[in-house]
Design a protein around this motif. Structure first.
Motif, PDB file in Angstrom:
ATOM      1  N   THR A  85       5.827   2.954  -1.726  1.00 25.72           N
ATOM      2  CA  THR A  85       6.002   1.513  -1.715  1.00 25.72           C
ATOM      3  C   THR A  85       4.785   0.880  -2.372  1.00 25.72           C
ATOM      4  O   THR A  85       3.983   1.559  -3.014  1.00 25.72           O
ATOM      5  N   GLU A  86       4.619  -0.430  -2.217  1.00 29.17           N
ATOM      6  CA  GLU A  86       3.462  -1.126  -2.771  1.00 29.17           C
ATOM      7  C   GLU A  86       3.076  -2.283  -1.859  1.00 29.17           C
ATOM      8  O   GLU A  86       3.904  -2.797  -1.104  1.00 29.17           O
ATOM      9  N   VAL A  87       1.814  -2.649  -1.913  1.00 27.66           N
ATOM     10  CA  VAL A  87       1.316  -3.806  -1.175  1.00 27.66           C
ATOM     11  C   VAL A  87       1.025  -4.898  -2.188  1.00 27.66           C
ATOM     12  O   VAL A  87       0.061  -4.810  -2.951  1.00 27.66           O
ATOM     13  N   ARG A  88       1.886  -5.912  -2.205  1.00 29.13           N
ATOM     14  CA  ARG A  88       1.710  -6.980  -3.184  1.00 29.13           C
ATOM     15  C   ARG A  88       0.690  -7.996  -2.708  1.00 29.13           C
ATOM     16  O   ARG A  88      -0.174  -8.421  -3.464  1.00 29.13           O
ATOM     17  N   THR A  89       0.832  -8.403  -1.456  1.00 27.59           N
ATOM     18  CA  THR A  89      -0.110  -9.360  -0.871  1.00 27.59           C
ATOM     19  C   THR A  89      -0.455  -8.897   0.533  1.00 27.59           C
ATOM     20  O   THR A  89       0.429  -8.836   1.393  1.00 27.59           O
ATOM     21  N   SER A 126       3.153  -7.207   4.817  1.00 27.58           N
ATOM     22  CA  SER A 126       2.733  -5.898   4.306  1.00 27.58           C
ATOM     23  C   SER A 126       2.408  -4.954   5.454  1.00 27.58           C
ATOM     24  O   SER A 126       2.742  -3.759   5.405  1.00 27.58           O
ATOM     25  N   ARG A 127       1.748  -5.471   6.487  1.00 24.32           N
ATOM     26  CA  ARG A 127       1.413  -4.623   7.641  1.00 24.32           C
ATOM     27  C   ARG A 127       2.672  -4.111   8.328  1.00 24.32           C
ATOM     28  O   ARG A 127       2.787  -2.926   8.644  1.00 24.32           O
ATOM     29  N   LYS A 128       3.643  -4.994   8.536  1.00 26.37           N
ATOM     30  CA  LYS A 128       4.882  -4.578   9.186  1.00 26.37           C
ATOM     31  C   LYS A 128       5.614  -3.528   8.356  1.00 26.37           C
ATOM     32  O   LYS A 128       6.174  -2.564   8.895  1.00 26.37           O
ATOM     33  N   SER A 129       5.596  -3.722   7.038  1.00 25.05           N
ATOM     34  CA  SER A 129       6.259  -2.758   6.163  1.00 25.05           C
ATOM     35  C   SER A 129       5.586  -1.390   6.235  1.00 25.05           C
ATOM     36  O   SER A 129       6.256  -0.354   6.318  1.00 25.05           O
ATOM     37  N   LEU A 130       4.259  -1.373   6.217  1.00 28.47           N
ATOM     38  CA  LEU A 130       3.540  -0.104   6.308  1.00 28.47           C
ATOM     39  C   LEU A 130       3.766   0.559   7.661  1.00 28.47           C
ATOM     40  O   LEU A 130       3.925   1.786   7.748  1.00 28.47           O
ATOM     41  N   GLU A 131       3.774  -0.223   8.731  1.00 30.02           N
ATOM     42  CA  GLU A 131       4.064   0.328  10.065  1.00 30.02           C
ATOM     43  C   GLU A 131       5.420   1.024  10.066  1.00 30.02           C
ATOM     44  O   GLU A 131       5.559   2.148  10.570  1.00 30.02           O
ATOM     45  N   TRP A 132       6.396   0.342   9.524  1.00 38.01           N
ATOM     46  CA  TRP A 132       7.745   0.893   9.499  1.00 38.01           C
ATOM     47  C   TRP A 132       7.798   2.188   8.694  1.00 38.01           C
ATOM     48  O   TRP A 132       8.362   3.198   9.125  1.00 38.01           O
ATOM     49  N   LYS A 133       7.191   2.171   7.499  1.00 35.91           N
ATOM     50  CA  LYS A 133       7.275   3.331   6.627  1.00 35.91           C
ATOM     51  C   LYS A 133       6.473   4.518   7.151  1.00 35.91           C
ATOM     52  O   LYS A 133       6.792   5.673   6.850  1.00 35.91           O
ATOM     53  N   LEU A 134       5.455   4.263   7.940  1.00 36.11           N
ATOM     54  CA  LEU A 134       4.717   5.346   8.573  1.00 36.11           C
ATOM     55  C   LEU A 134       5.528   5.997   9.690  1.00 36.11           C
ATOM     56  O   LEU A 134       5.255   7.146  10.064  1.00 36.11           O
ATOM     57  N   GLY A 135       6.517   5.284  10.217  1.00 33.98           N
ATOM     58  CA  GLY A 135       7.352   5.831  11.275  1.00 33.98           C
ATOM     59  C   GLY A 135       7.192   5.157  12.619  1.00 33.98           C
ATOM     60  O   GLY A 135       7.788   5.600  13.608  1.00 33.98           O
ATOM     61  N   SER A 189      -0.841  -1.775  14.556  1.00 32.50           N
ATOM     62  CA  SER A 189      -1.089  -3.024  13.823  1.00 32.50           C
ATOM     63  C   SER A 189      -2.576  -3.219  13.564  1.00 32.50           C
ATOM     64  O   SER A 189      -2.998  -3.543  12.444  1.00 32.50           O
ATOM     65  N   VAL A 190      -3.387  -3.030  14.608  1.00 36.33           N
ATOM     66  CA  VAL A 190      -4.832  -3.207  14.478  1.00 36.33           C
ATOM     67  C   VAL A 190      -5.405  -2.179  13.516  1.00 36.33           C
ATOM     68  O   VAL A 190      -6.245  -2.492  12.663  1.00 36.33           O
ATOM     69  N   ALA A 191      -4.946  -0.933  13.634  1.00 34.81           N
ATOM     70  CA  ALA A 191      -5.469   0.128  12.774  1.00 34.81           C
ATOM     71  C   ALA A 191      -5.181  -0.151  11.308  1.00 34.81           C
ATOM     72  O   ALA A 191      -6.054   0.012  10.446  1.00 34.81           O
ATOM     73  N   ILE A 192      -3.960  -0.584  11.004  1.00 32.11           N
ATOM     74  CA  ILE A 192      -3.605  -0.850   9.612  1.00 32.11           C
ATOM     75  C   ILE A 192      -4.366  -2.067   9.093  1.00 32.11           C
ATOM     76  O   ILE A 192      -4.860  -2.066   7.953  1.00 32.11           O
ATOM     77  N   ASP A 193      -4.469  -3.105   9.903  1.00 36.63           N
ATOM     78  CA  ASP A 193      -5.226  -4.292   9.482  1.00 36.63           C
ATOM     79  C   ASP A 193      -6.683  -3.951   9.183  1.00 36.63           C
ATOM     80  O   ASP A 193      -7.246  -4.395   8.167  1.00 36.63           O
ATOM     81  N   LYS A 194      -7.310  -3.174  10.055  1.00 36.44           N
ATOM     82  CA  LYS A 194      -8.748  -2.927   9.954  1.00 36.44           C
ATOM     83  C   LYS A 194      -9.106  -1.832   8.963  1.00 36.44           C
ATOM     84  O   LYS A 194     -10.128  -1.926   8.265  1.00 36.44           O
ATOM     85  N   LEU A 195      -8.257  -0.799   8.868  1.00 35.82           N
ATOM     86  CA  LEU A 195      -8.627   0.364   8.061  1.00 35.82           C
ATOM     87  C   LEU A 195      -7.929   0.423   6.709  1.00 35.82           C
ATOM     88  O   LEU A 195      -8.405   1.111   5.809  1.00 35.82           O
TER      89      LEU A 195
END
Length: 806
Positions: free
Chosen positions: A440-444, A449-458, A417-423
């Motif tokens: 996928t896409e990041v709309r806002t 968006s962070r949770k979605s990216l975490e999930w899609k990264l695995g 979570s921290v890594a995606i938020d910061k980087l």
């Protein structure tokens, strides 16, 4: 020709004048080669014109000429072999369009069958017909099983089979028809495997010719070449050939069910991606192409819809599913993770190149280590954006040459979570770049968006289960409203208190309803045989009237349990009855619930573990001490609620009162405090079906395992192994993406024996798979240990069975 390896076969294809024709021919061969044939099958006479043998093929046919097989069967058998050392087919002279036509016509008139692997249609039909044989079927039983069942959806190379015949796909996949599928679960209580059934083949001349050709090729060449995989995945490069092992044909059939599939196809037809599907419909179903997408869908069966969707690239299908989940058109509850069952993959002999998983956060394909994938995408995105200096600043790199090492250290120390938020999310350019790589896409930028990216990264991080968090927030709001207003001075303030409080009480009804249902389900069910360690609120609520009574007296009135939900008074009365029922369980007779020993596999003579499910209800397998302890917890929970005068406060708010009769603020605050303490208590003692995720396992040098479970509040619980009991749900076989329930207490009173359950919330998907697996007490593989029943994928090609197979 010397034995060729895979690289040499690829070189042959690259140098050949028509490699795509070879790939097309091989795809057609696969679809007819492992089809299931009708009992009276005889090859169409046109096979003689369609198949032109190569020089090597003619040598083989000469070697079997003394057997006098019908020429058409002989040519079709040669086409089934396709190659050995040298190709047996002349690729330039053979008529593959005619072959395409013959196969389609054979599938239409049911001379060949593609047994349906997707969904549960064939599974349910197998049980409905009540076959006594389980490992294999006779040819007639096979015909009975496949009668009136749609043609199966398979894909070989770029060709998709199904009820629409053969259609061309935009991508290469290898999910070929099989001569057997997983069709049943045996009744042995300590076995949860899907068992494979081999389909019987008739005594036909084609099979005899195939065997003789097989013998002749071995005599002629001795050793095979490695043709199969390079041709099957052509024209994909060696670096991308894993993509042909797509789960999509099974995933769409098993995980996007009923009306959801229609919703998906409708979205595709109304987008620019629908053009190839409309073109296929123009050729195959010209009667329905002129209407609107909704009208077209009404004319297509579910299997026809599935076949059409497989025309598209995986990435296109994934993108549309993602959008539909985000928009709520496909509803996926928080606890639900949809994926193809591993035992089904095995019985279908599919080695997936990447697993596909769908949750409320969207869809993902899992292939790489999540942390390595995140590192790769971050580095790639910053490099392409020429912003490495910014990345170095964010992760504290001292030397520019140390970026990768420092990034890895940063990711190791930080949470995802921290890594995606910061980087990632701090830069729109980087966020969009990473999102594109994940389809996928990041709309806002934000938490969703962070949770979605975490999930899609695995990454499989805990998600809020919903109900307890909801009532916690409502009680906080109710308390804050009371503290702010104090003693209400007017109707408007009393209305504000009433509005705030009623919502909290309504949510309490739901909490109590589920506590009662869950605990009754836990103690009253036969988990080894009936629930299969899968909890659903619907199935639990149905048990309450049976265990506690359909109608209970409450003062001068009677209350009845409603499986759709209950009012506070009904819940409190049934909670009181639950307390009484559990208190009596340690003294009840258990022998009447004891099951036959034949329902269980015998334990090895040197076994040091036990199978604890000796009775048909869970409470009868529990230790008396554990039941008494659970009863004490229920008693404590009831006392907490009673201290807060919950019914009186609820009634005081619910109905109109004169100002002097309105509940005092102090009384209401005491009620809120009591409700909050009750919620904390049932959460901590796991009296409510609380969600945990598998956070990791460790094993020491002595073989002792620790399994860390984590909830949405980052609270940990550690389970220990090795297990002292067998026949339970164990973490080794569970997906970390899916939450589990940890049963209250230690019900067996044994070390390392805590019970886990899976959970399924109401959805179209859960309704479709309700009552699956469906065990039949007559289906048992006697004398074979259940853990050995699962057919693992084989490296050997699946050839046409001999004529002697019956």
């Amino acid at each position: 020709m010397a034995q060729l390896n895979g690289h040499q076969v690829r070189d042959f294809l690259r140098e050949h004048e028509c490699p795509n024709r070879i790939a097309q021919a091989y795809a057609l061969r696969c679809l007819v080669h492992t089809a299931t044939f009708a009992n009276d099958f005889a090859a169409d006479a046109r096979w003689v014109d369609a198949i032109v043998p190569s020089e090597a093929g003619m040598q083989i046919l000469d070697a079997i000429s003394s057997y006098s097989y019908p020429p058409a069967d002989e040519r079709l058998a040669l086409f089934g072999h396709f190659w050995y050392q040298d190709p047996l087919i002349d690729f330039t002279e053979s008529d593959f369009d005619l072959i395409h036509t013959i196969i389609e016509q054979n599938s239409t008139n049911k001379q060949i069958f593609w047994p349906l692997a997707q969904g549960r249609i064939l599974y349910d039909r197998f049980l409905e017909l009540g076959f006594s044989r389980t490992d294999s079927l006779t040819p007639q039983e096979t015909a009975d099983l496949l009668a009136d069942v749609p043609q199966g959806i398979y894909q070989a190379g770029g060709i998709v089979s199904g009820p629409l015949g053969l259609v061309a796909s935009q991508c290469i996949r290898n999910f070929r028809p099989r001569n057997g599928l997983g069709l049943w679960h045996c009744s042995m209580l300590d076995c949860r495997k899907l068992h494979r059934v081999q389909f019987g083949r008739p005594r036909i001349r084609l099979a005899e010719a195939y065997d003789k050709i097989a013998d002749a090729t071995v005599d002629h060449w001795k050793d095979e070449s490695r043709w199969e995989w390079p041709v099957a995945s052509w024209p994909l490069s060696p670096e991308n050939d894993w993509k042909s092992l797509s789960e999509m044909p099974l995933f769409l059939g098993d995980c996007i069910v009923d009306s959801e599939r229609a919703v998906l196809l409708k979205a595709v037809l109304e987008s620019s991606d629908g053009a190839p599907i409309r073109e296929i419909l123009r050729k195959k179903r010209s009667d329905i192409t002129s209407g609107k997408s909704a009208d077209i869908l009404k004319e297509l069966s579910g299997m026809e819809q599935l076949q059409l969707l497989l025309v598209l690239q995986d990435e296109t299908i994934l993108r549309h599913i993602d959008e539909l989940v985000r928009e709520g058109a496909i509803v996926v509850p928080t606890t639900e993770v949809r994926e193809v069952d591993n035992s089904k993959l095995a019985t279908c002999r599919l080695r997936a190149g990447a697993s596909i998983e769908l949750s409320s956060l969207g869809i993902r394909t899992v292939r790489q280590s999540p942390i390595l994938l995140l590192r790769h995408l971050v580095m790639k995105s910053y490099m392409e954006a020429a912003e490495l200096a910014d990345l170095n600043w964010r992760i504290g790199t001292k030397e520019a040459s140390d970026t990768e090492s420092t990034l890895f250290e940063f990711l190791r120390a930080a949470t995802p979570s921290v890594a995606i938020d910061k980087l990632v999310l701090t830069s729109p350019r980087i966020a969009n770049s990473v999102a594109r790589e994940l389809n996928t896409e990041v709309r806002t930028p934000g938490e969703e968006s962070r949770k979605s990216l975490e999930w899609k990264l695995g990454f499989d991080l805990p998600r809020d289960g919903g109900r307890l968090a909801m009532i916690g927030a409502l009680l906080d709001r109710f308390r804050d409203t009371l503290s702010r207003i104090g003693t209400p001075a007017c109707d408007a303030e009393r209305h504000e208190i009433r509005s705030s409080g009623v919502n909290a009480f309504v949510e309490l009804e739901g909490v109590l309803d589920e506590v009662i249902s869950y605990l009754v389900w836990f103690l009253y069910s036969d988990h080894a045989k009936d629930t299969h360690f899968l909890y659903t609120k619907k199935s639990a609520s149905r048990l309450v009237p049976t265990a506690l009574g359909a109608i209970l007296s409450s003062g001068d009135e009677a209350v009845a349990w409603n499986t759709s939900g209950n009012a506070l008074g009904t819940c409190l009365r049934y909670f009181q009855e639950l307390e009484k029922w559990i208190g009596e369980l340690p003294l009840k007779d258990r022998d009447c619930l004891k099951r036959d020993n034949d329902a269980m596999n015998p334990s090895p003579s040197d076994s040091v573990t036990i199978f604890p499910f000796k009775h048909s209800q869970m409470w009868a397998d529990a230790s008396a001490a554990a039941l008494r302890q659970l009863g004490t917890l229920i008693e404590r929970a009831a006392k907490i609620l009673n201290q807060g005068s919950v019914p009186a406060s609820r009634n005081g708010l619910e109905h109109f009162r004169e100002p002097s009769l309105f509940p005092s603020t102090d009384k209401l605050l005491a009620t809120v405090e009591s409700m909050q303490e009750f919620i904390r208590f049932i959460d901590e003692e796991r009296l409510f079906p609380k969600l945990y995720w598998i956070g990791g396992t460790t094993t020491d040098s002595y073989g002792q395992r620790s399994i860390r479970l984590i909830d949405s509040g980052n609270t940990f619980h550690v389970m220990h192994g090795p297990r002292t009991v067998v026949g339970t749900l164990v973490t080794r076989g569970l997906s970390r993406a899916r939450p589990v329930l940890l049963a209250p207490g230690n019900i067996f009173g044994l070390p390392n024996s805590e019970l886990l359950f899976e959970i399924r919330q109401d959805s179209e998907y859960s309704s479709y798979w309700e009552n699956y697996p469906a065990r039949d007490d007559n289906l048992i593989l006697a004398g074979i240990e259940p853990e050995r029943q699962l057919d693992e994928p084989s490296d050997e090609p699946e050839f046409l069975p001999t004529a002697a197979h019956d």
